[in-house]
Scaffold this motif. Structure first.
Motif, PDB file in Angstrom:
ATOM      1  N   GLU A   1     -13.277 -20.639 -11.871  1.00 30.16           N
ATOM      2  CA  GLU A   1     -14.020 -20.883  -9.925  1.00 30.16           C
ATOM      3  C   GLU A   1     -15.112 -21.856 -10.708  1.00 30.16           C
ATOM      4  N   ILE A   2     -15.601 -23.237  -9.520  1.00 31.22           N
ATOM      5  CA  ILE A   2     -16.366 -24.435 -10.045  1.00 31.22           C
ATOM      6  C   ILE A   2     -17.415 -23.844 -10.242  1.00 31.22           C
ATOM      7  N   ILE A   3     -17.658 -23.967 -11.423  1.00 34.26           N
ATOM      8  CA  ILE A   3     -19.643 -24.337 -11.996  1.00 34.26           C
ATOM      9  C   ILE A   3     -20.401 -24.815 -11.100  1.00 34.26           C
ATOM     10  N   LYS A   4     -19.973 -26.660 -11.576  1.00 36.36           N
ATOM     11  CA  LYS A   4     -20.260 -27.678 -10.873  1.00 36.36           C
ATOM     12  C   LYS A   4     -19.424 -28.992 -10.900  1.00 36.36           C
ATOM     13  N   GLN A   5     -19.661 -29.621  -9.971  1.00 36.62           N
ATOM     14  CA  GLN A   5     -18.946 -30.441  -9.880  1.00 36.62           C
ATOM     15  C   GLN A   5     -20.500 -31.769  -9.749  1.00 36.62           C
ATOM     16  N   VAL A   6     -19.663 -33.359 -10.810  1.00 37.07           N
ATOM     17  CA  VAL A   6     -20.335 -34.326 -11.326  1.00 37.07           C
ATOM     18  C   VAL A   6     -20.167 -35.384 -11.288  1.00 37.07           C
ATOM     19  N   THR A   7     -20.351 -36.902 -10.497  1.00 32.49           N
ATOM     20  CA  THR A   7     -19.942 -37.839 -10.738  1.00 32.49           C
ATOM     21  C   THR A   7     -20.739 -38.235 -11.773  1.00 32.49           C
ATOM     22  N   LEU A   8     -19.269 -38.576 -13.240  1.00 35.88           N
ATOM     23  CA  LEU A   8     -19.877 -39.567 -13.721  1.00 35.88           C
ATOM     24  C   LEU A   8     -20.196 -40.735 -13.915  1.00 35.88           C
ATOM     25  N   PHE A   9     -18.857 -41.512 -13.411  1.00 35.42           N
ATOM     26  CA  PHE A   9     -19.075 -43.015 -13.168  1.00 35.42           C
ATOM     27  C   PHE A   9     -18.964 -43.366 -12.137  1.00 35.42           C
ATOM     28  N   VAL A  10     -20.045 -44.496 -11.527  1.00 32.92           N
ATOM     29  CA  VAL A  10     -19.285 -45.602 -10.747  1.00 32.92           C
ATOM     30  C   VAL A  10     -18.875 -46.754 -10.759  1.00 32.92           C
ATOM     31  N   GLY A  11     -17.565 -47.242 -10.485  1.00 31.73           N
ATOM     32  CA  GLY A  11     -17.043 -48.866 -11.062  1.00 31.73           C
ATOM     33  C   GLY A  11     -15.446 -48.504 -11.679  1.00 31.73           C
ATOM     34  N   SER A  12     -14.947 -49.147 -12.220  1.00 31.54           N
ATOM     35  CA  SER A  12     -14.082 -49.319 -12.684  1.00 31.54           C
ATOM     36  C   SER A  12     -13.297 -48.924 -13.733  1.00 31.54           C
ATOM     37  N   LEU A  13     -12.588 -48.116 -13.533  1.00 31.01           N
ATOM     38  CA  LEU A  13     -12.266 -46.926 -15.089  1.00 31.01           C
ATOM     39  C   LEU A  13     -11.322 -47.585 -15.899  1.00 31.01           C
ATOM     40  N   ASN A  14     -12.767 -47.628 -17.203  1.00 31.24           N
ATOM     41  CA  ASN A  14     -12.191 -48.188 -18.078  1.00 31.24           C
ATOM     42  C   ASN A  14     -12.326 -47.351 -19.309  1.00 31.24           C
ATOM     43  N   GLN A  15     -12.162 -48.113 -20.521  1.00 28.10           N
ATOM     44  CA  GLN A  15     -13.009 -46.868 -22.001  1.00 28.10           C
ATOM     45  C   GLN A  15     -14.461 -48.340 -22.553  1.00 28.10           C
TER      46      GLN A  15
ATOM     47  N   TYR B   1     -15.339 -44.918  -0.287  1.00 29.19           N
ATOM     48  CA  TYR B   1     -15.760 -46.051  -1.051  1.00 29.19           C
ATOM     49  C   TYR B   1     -15.314 -47.068  -1.252  1.00 29.19           C
ATOM     50  N   GLN B   2     -16.210 -47.881  -1.536  1.00 31.20           N
ATOM     51  CA  GLN B   2     -15.666 -48.458  -1.541  1.00 31.20           C
ATOM     52  C   GLN B   2     -15.138 -49.255  -2.911  1.00 31.20           C
ATOM     53  N   GLN B   3     -15.884 -48.596  -4.388  1.00 27.51           N
ATOM     54  CA  GLN B   3     -16.046 -48.701  -5.590  1.00 27.51           C
ATOM     55  C   GLN B   3     -15.040 -47.042  -6.549  1.00 27.51           C
ATOM     56  N   GLU B   4     -14.568 -47.169  -7.559  1.00 33.71           N
ATOM     57  CA  GLU B   4     -14.072 -46.250  -7.832  1.00 33.71           C
ATOM     58  C   GLU B   4     -15.376 -45.195  -8.024  1.00 33.71           C
ATOM     59  N   HIS B   5     -15.209 -44.127  -7.949  1.00 29.97           N
ATOM     60  CA  HIS B   5     -15.804 -42.998  -8.729  1.00 29.97           C
ATOM     61  C   HIS B   5     -15.315 -41.573  -9.707  1.00 29.97           C
ATOM     62  N   PHE B   6     -15.934 -41.751 -10.977  1.00 32.71           N
ATOM     63  CA  PHE B   6     -14.952 -40.903 -11.510  1.00 32.71           C
ATOM     64  C   PHE B   6     -16.294 -39.303 -11.609  1.00 32.71           C
ATOM     65  N   ILE B   7     -14.970 -38.103 -10.936  1.00 26.67           N
ATOM     66  CA  ILE B   7     -15.748 -36.953 -10.841  1.00 26.67           C
ATOM     67  C   ILE B   7     -14.920 -36.186 -12.526  1.00 26.67           C
ATOM     68  N   CYS B   8     -16.362 -35.297 -12.602  1.00 30.11           N
ATOM     69  CA  CYS B   8     -15.238 -34.265 -13.565  1.00 30.11           C
ATOM     70  C   CYS B   8     -15.982 -32.376 -12.744  1.00 30.11           C
ATOM     71  N   ILE B   9     -15.103 -32.032 -12.445  1.00 28.08           N
ATOM     72  CA  ILE B   9     -14.871 -30.413 -12.415  1.00 28.08           C
ATOM     73  C   ILE B   9     -15.327 -29.470 -12.918  1.00 28.08           C
ATOM     74  N   TYR B  10     -16.096 -28.353 -13.733  1.00 27.61           N
ATOM     75  CA  TYR B  10     -16.014 -27.659 -14.380  1.00 27.61           C
ATOM     76  C   TYR B  10     -16.156 -26.365 -13.446  1.00 27.61           C
ATOM     77  N   LEU B  11     -14.748 -25.494 -14.680  1.00 22.86           N
ATOM     78  CA  LEU B  11     -14.394 -24.522 -14.381  1.00 22.86           C
ATOM     79  C   LEU B  11     -14.501 -23.191 -15.121  1.00 22.86           C
ATOM     80  N   ASN B  12     -15.327 -21.878 -14.452  1.00 27.01           N
ATOM     81  CA  ASN B  12     -15.050 -21.149 -15.445  1.00 27.01           C
ATOM     82  C   ASN B  12     -13.542 -20.571 -16.050  1.00 27.01           C
ATOM     83  N   THR B  13     -13.969 -19.551 -16.607  1.00 28.28           N
ATOM     84  CA  THR B  13     -11.834 -18.085 -17.119  1.00 28.28           C
ATOM     85  C   THR B  13     -11.274 -18.422 -15.668  1.00 28.28           C
ATOM     86  N   LYS B  14     -12.336 -18.469 -15.281  1.00 27.29           N
ATOM     87  CA  LYS B  14     -11.164 -17.647 -13.458  1.00 27.29           C
ATOM     88  C   LYS B  14     -11.231 -18.892 -12.380  1.00 27.29           C
TER      89      LYS B  14
END
Length: 231
Positions: free
Chosen positions: A139-153, A124-137
């Motif tokens: 285990e990955i229940i969902k992986q989502v790309t939330l943002f594309v672009g420079s990571l800033n506030q 990837y030529q741009q920053e991709h920000f990913i969030c991985i959601y897990l249960n109590t064990k």
């Protein structure tokens, strides 16, 4: 019975829908929920009265659960189409009750996840920000790309991350993003953002397990570097 008679006198079939939107579905009676599913009555029977007739026919919801199309059609105002719709709703409810939360692998160590992320993000030529959601064990229940672009506030905000955590009933999360330069060394902005997310997670009871930054063939785990929390 008095409540049921009172509800039959309500002139607007949209009222249960309005109450659901304002007060939530749990505030509705069985009759109101069924009226929403039936959508319309059959002249001169109002939909609320029709819902009451269905509930009157069966002793309780458990008995209704086993009603056949033929039994439903014995109720005045219930034709074949509505009987089929009720059976479909019941079956969908049964399947939801039996459904298991989907899982996509289990997190054993940051290294294993990082190797997978390097392969996914390295081109990837741009920053991709990913969030991985897990249960109590873990285990990955969902992986989502939330943002594309420079990571800033202004782009990446904890509320977007934890909105997903609540939606997917996550017990913990891992965040990750790539550095297109190929150097996985975290910037000061990366560190401050990670610490902010960690603090928000503590307040919500949803732990941030790690923030992984990937490069071309390298990665940095802010957990391994002990940078998740302010010192």
């Amino acid at each position: 019975m008095e409540e049921k008679l009172l509800l039959r006198e309500i002139p607007s079939s949209s009222l249960p829908r309005e109450r659901l939107l304002k007060q939530g579905e749990q505030s509705l009676s069985d009759q109101e929920l069924l009226a929403i599913c039936l959508r319309t009555g059959q002249h001169p029977i109002h939909v609320m009265e029709l819902a009451a007739n269905v509930l009157d026919k069966f002793a309780n919801l458990y008995t209704l659960k086993g009603a056949s199309v033929e039994e439903l059609m014995e109720i005045k105002g219930i034709g074949k189409v509505k009987a089929i719709e009720i059976r479909a709703i019941i079956e969908l409810g049964n399947r939801m009750e039996e459904a298991m939360q989907p899982k996509v692998g289990k997190i054993q160590a940051s290294f294993e996840l990082a190797q997978r992320l390097i392969h996914t993000l390295k081109d990837y030529q741009q920053e991709h920000f990913i969030c991985i959601y897990l249960n109590t064990k873990n285990e990955i229940i969902k992986q989502v790309t939330l943002f594309v672009g420079s990571l800033n506030q202004s782009v990446a905000h904890p509320r977007e991350i934890f909105h997903g955590a609540v939606r997917y009933h996550a017990a913990s999360i891992i965040i990750a993003h790539n550095h297109p330069s190929g150097d996985s060394t975290p910037s000061r902005q990366d560190i401050l953002f990670t610490q902010r997310v960690s603090q928000c997670g503590e307040m919500m009871g949803i732990e941030l397990l790690d923030h992984i930054i990937t490069g071309q063939n390298t990665y940095t785990s802010l957990k391994e570097e002990e940078l998740l929390k302010k010192k």
